[in-house]
Design an enzyme around this catalytic site. Sequence first.
Site, mmCIF file in Angstrom:
data_model
loop_
_atom_site.group_PDB
_atom_site.id
_atom_site.type_symbol
_atom_site.label_atom_id
_atom_site.label_comp_id
_atom_site.label_asym_id
_atom_site.label_seq_id
_atom_site.Cartn_x
_atom_site.Cartn_y
_atom_site.Cartn_z
ATOM 1 N N GLU A 54 -4.847 -12.502 32.158
ATOM 2 C CA GLU A 54 -5.085 -13.293 33.370
ATOM 3 C C GLU A 54 -5.289 -14.763 33.055
ATOM 4 O OE1 GLU A 54 -7.109 -9.946 36.294
ATOM 5 O OE2 GLU A 54 -8.378 -11.008 34.871
ATOM 6 N N TYR A 78 -7.056 -7.290 29.985
ATOM 7 C CA TYR A 78 -6.656 -7.935 31.235
ATOM 8 C C TYR A 78 -7.221 -9.352 31.363
ATOM 9 C CZ TYR A 78 -11.229 -6.836 33.338
ATOM 10 O OH TYR A 78 -12.570 -6.769 33.618
ATOM 11 N N HIS A 121 9.613 -2.398 57.173
ATOM 12 C CA HIS A 121 10.794 -3.133 56.706
ATOM 13 C C HIS A 121 10.868 -4.526 57.350
ATOM 14 C CE1 HIS A 121 14.830 -3.555 55.112
ATOM 15 N NE2 HIS A 121 15.233 -3.989 56.300
ATOM 16 N N CYS A 160 -19.401 -11.102 38.266
ATOM 17 C CA CYS A 160 -18.283 -11.136 39.215
ATOM 18 C C CYS A 160 -18.285 -12.412 40.045
ATOM 19 C CB CYS A 160 -18.342 -9.914 40.127
ATOM 20 S SG CYS A 160 -17.057 -9.901 41.386
ATOM 21 N N GLU A 168 7.648 -0.929 50.968
ATOM 22 C CA GLU A 168 8.412 0.226 51.445
ATOM 23 C C GLU A 168 9.134 0.938 50.310
ATOM 24 O OE1 GLU A 168 11.865 -0.504 53.946
ATOM 25 O OE2 GLU A 168 11.943 -2.573 53.232
ATOM 26 N N LYS A 207 -12.285 -16.444 39.000
ATOM 27 C CA LYS A 207 -10.992 -16.189 38.358
ATOM 28 C C LYS A 207 -9.890 -16.098 39.403
ATOM 29 C CE LYS A 207 -10.006 -12.046 37.555
ATOM 30 N NZ LYS A 207 -10.218 -10.672 37.074
ATOM 31 N N CYS A 242 -14.693 -12.091 38.550
ATOM 32 C CA CYS A 242 -13.633 -11.831 39.541
ATOM 33 C C CYS A 242 -13.416 -12.963 40.532
ATOM 34 C CB CYS A 242 -13.952 -10.568 40.350
ATOM 35 S SG CYS A 242 -15.075 -9.398 39.600
#
Length: 451
Positions: A180, A176, A436, A42, A441, A50, A47
């Site tokens: 990516e 993935y 908002h 990682c 939302e 990346k 992670c």
Amino acid sequence: MAFDFDLFVIGAGSGGVRAARFAAGFGAKVAVAESRYLGGTCVNVGCVPKKLLVYGAHVADELEQAAGFGWTLEEGHFDWGTLIANKNREIERLNGIYRNLLVNSGVTLLQGHARLTGANEVEVDGQRYTAEHILIATGGWPQVPDIPGKELAITSNEAFYLKNLPRRVLVVGGGYIAVEFAGIFQGLGADTTLLYRGDLFLRGFDGSVRTHLKEELEKRGLDLQFNADIQRIDKLEDGRLKATLKDGRELVADCVFYATGRRPMLDNLGLENTGVELDARGYIRVDEQYQTTAPSILAIGDVIGRVQLTPVALAEGMAVARRLFKPEQYRPVDYQNIPTAVFSQPPIGTVGLTEEQALEAGHKVQVFESRFRAMKLTLTDIQEKTLMKLVVDAETDKVLGCHMVGPDAGEIIQGLGIALKAGATKQQFDETIGVHPTAAEEFVTMRTVTR
């Protein structure tokens, strides 16, 4: 029998470091052996670097959008070497943090290759140590199919250290990592093709998510080639690579990047000297408490092949430390409703069941879907659409899954992960007042059943 250590951890990745630190904090005498880099995949080749490269690739989007907000910018210039140098400096900083975390916790850090020589014995660089408990946390390793010329290809391990950005890249894979890196290479300016042997990438993700991302990537000009696979790779006289596909076509590129799966890292680990068994997929077999078939040896993280995510390895490491040395605090890891993100461009965030999984599990399902152009893009010519989706049990009103493709998807899904963990219903989503104006939302304003 008196042991040198109460716990000996092999591997200083996320799971191993977490288990070691907390075990030491609970009063155990702990050692960690690591032969490569502190922080594991990682921190070093996963992670963290990346995500830094994803940020770098996303700058191109910000520059493209700037004109709509009144900014006049000179033509930008990207320098790969600067990004990689800055990335390396940050990784070195994190390596130091991991070292301090271990040492300051009272853990003995041994930098060398550890090999099991018995059920309670480990050898590191010729020195043998005994331990009441041994924890294997050696992680995974990328693998390339055994084709002619495989040595000419690179994986994620090498991609983070390329000296130059390739002008033309072939990315092979449908998971993935492939998606990516295809986005990273293309976003930073490389002419990129993604090859996948199946009909559509990201198998296991929600069908709406997969289709929506495909459409958005094609809008960005990424060359997607499905039902395509490489048969061999050859090096041309000019240094470029020629990939011959199984259908006979030939593609020429400067770099062939493989992301076709990872294997458990068991090389020269000495499992043959123990009673540890592997499962049918080649991962270490463990029970629900991460106990291997050798009573004194445990295993966690990617090497057991369950959910191969950093936060999961952290949770497993914590569970092991508590069960062994602080049992009153022990609680098992819950593998249900684990939020996750894919840092594609646009990114994916998801938690809970896909529509397909919900139906397969026998739920009577209501689906709520919304596709819209984000407010930020209304002053630009960019036509990217965001997807939001809720999968709801029609009989109990419980929200079974939340899925999103769009900016900040991972950040938004993290909060919804708590809601699903708490068993939230669609009515509770509906009764929650939105923030908002935000994209988030939309998750609490979807009222019409799509199907």
